[in-house]
Write a protein that holds these residues in place. Structure first.
Motif, mmCIF file in Angstrom:
data_model
loop_
_atom_site.group_PDB
_atom_site.id
_atom_site.type_symbol
_atom_site.label_atom_id
_atom_site.label_comp_id
_atom_site.label_asym_id
_atom_site.label_seq_id
_atom_site.Cartn_x
_atom_site.Cartn_y
_atom_site.Cartn_z
ATOM 1 N N UNK A 74 0.768 -1.101 -0.010
ATOM 2 C CA UNK A 74 0.052 -0.027 0.119
ATOM 3 C C UNK A 74 0.933 1.305 -0.057
ATOM 4 N N UNK A 75 0.226 2.339 -0.381
ATOM 5 C CA UNK A 75 0.980 3.559 -0.465
ATOM 6 C C UNK A 75 1.881 3.999 0.716
ATOM 7 N N UNK A 76 1.079 4.025 1.822
ATOM 8 C CA UNK A 76 1.840 4.368 3.156
ATOM 9 C C UNK A 76 2.882 3.508 3.428
ATOM 10 N N UNK A 77 2.789 2.116 3.378
ATOM 11 C CA UNK A 77 4.029 1.212 3.807
ATOM 12 C C UNK A 77 5.069 1.339 2.726
ATOM 13 N N UNK A 78 4.660 1.606 1.403
ATOM 14 C CA UNK A 78 5.984 1.963 0.646
ATOM 15 C C UNK A 78 6.530 3.310 0.835
ATOM 16 N N UNK A 79 5.750 4.202 1.250
ATOM 17 C CA UNK A 79 6.493 5.606 1.520
ATOM 18 C C UNK A 79 7.257 5.262 2.662
ATOM 19 N N UNK A 80 7.017 4.475 3.755
ATOM 20 C CA UNK A 80 7.903 4.263 4.975
ATOM 21 C C UNK A 80 8.938 3.597 4.511
#
Length: 270
Positions: free
Chosen positions: A200-206
């Motif tokens: 997901x976008x949030x996990x990828x960002x982290x």
């Protein structure tokens, strides 16, 4: 048994040259591809043709392009899983085929898009490339891959058994495990093959933010279709039909009218 015998009888094609040397440590110049051409069979059309690219030491290059453009093949050539039909790949001026395989495998990590999970515990899978790793290093690698919290919620945490091919894990969890495995070896050259596509976008960002710290001073070649990842790289290359058709920074390519500009516009709208 017949199929197994065929595999075992297949001749080893990639070997150390008699005058092979270790991979330079640390890298001083970087990696250079010179007119590299490759096809998977003599009668097949080339997957890569006349590819020339400079990847300076300590820099990150993002490889983008449509499906089938040759992105994964390029990474496999850099890892010397295959050898080019013509042209050359140089590391600090040394031909890749002149570098000892054991040295190359210790210093280069390839994270595939489709993670390979073995039957065993979570710990076994993370330590696959470094069996004697210390527990603190295993945990640090899992944290960097945003996988530690999930592991701690499993029945017996790092000793939890995973089924064959990681059947109990989602695609994103497999990718995070595969990334942790690579980070544990602390590679000097990291090859990432769209290894956050199932996140997901949030996990990828982290994970991207964590990689910024981990990859500081290291050389990375990152295949991705995410503009958010490309923007973090020093240079972006777009492959099309085995050729480099665009090359530059996010700002210069986004201002153009090619594949990258269209992709950036679509993702900005999304």
């Amino acid at each position: 048994l017949r199929r197994l015998a065929e595999v075992m009888d297949e001749p080893v094609r990639i070997r150390d040259a008699p005058d092979a040397v270790d991979l330079p440590e640390p890298l001083a110049q970087g990696i250079a591809l010179r007119q590299v051409r490759f096809s998977y069979a003599p009668d097949n059309p080339p997957v890569l043709q006349d590819v020339s690219l400079d990847i300076p030491a300590g820099r990150w290059v993002c490889i983008m392009g449509a499906s089938g453009a040759g992105k994964t093949t390029l990474l496999h050539l850099l890892a010397r899983l295959y050898e080019p039909d013509s042209g050359s790949i140089l590391v600090d001026g040394i031909p890749l085929e002149k570098i000892r395989l054991v040295s190359l495998r210790r210093r280069v990590a390839l994270v595939p898009q489709e993670a390979q999970i073995i039957s065993g515990t979570v710990r076994d899978n993370i330590c696959y490339g470094l069996p004697g790793a210390e527990p603190r290093d295993i945990i640090a690698a899992a944290r960097a891959a945003e996988f530690h919290d999930f592991i701690m919620a499993m029945p017996v945490q790092y000793e939890t058994l995973l089924g064959e091919k990681g059947a109990s894990l989602s695609g994103g969890q497999k990718q995070r495990l595969s990334l942790a495995r690579a980070l544990l070896t602390r590679p000097e050259i990291l090859l990432l093959d769209d290894c956050t596509s199932a996140l997901d976008a949030e996990t990828e960002r982290r994970i991207q933010e964590t990689l910024i710290g981990i990859l500081a001073g290291k050389t990375a070649v990152i295949v991705s279709q995410r503009v958010s990842m490309a923007r973090r790289c020093h240079r972006i290359c777009v492959l099309e039909n085995g050729l480099i058709v665009e090359q530059g920074t996010h700002e210069t390519l986004a201002a153009g009218a090619g594949f990258y500009a269209r992709l950036a516009a679509r993702q900005a709208q999304g």
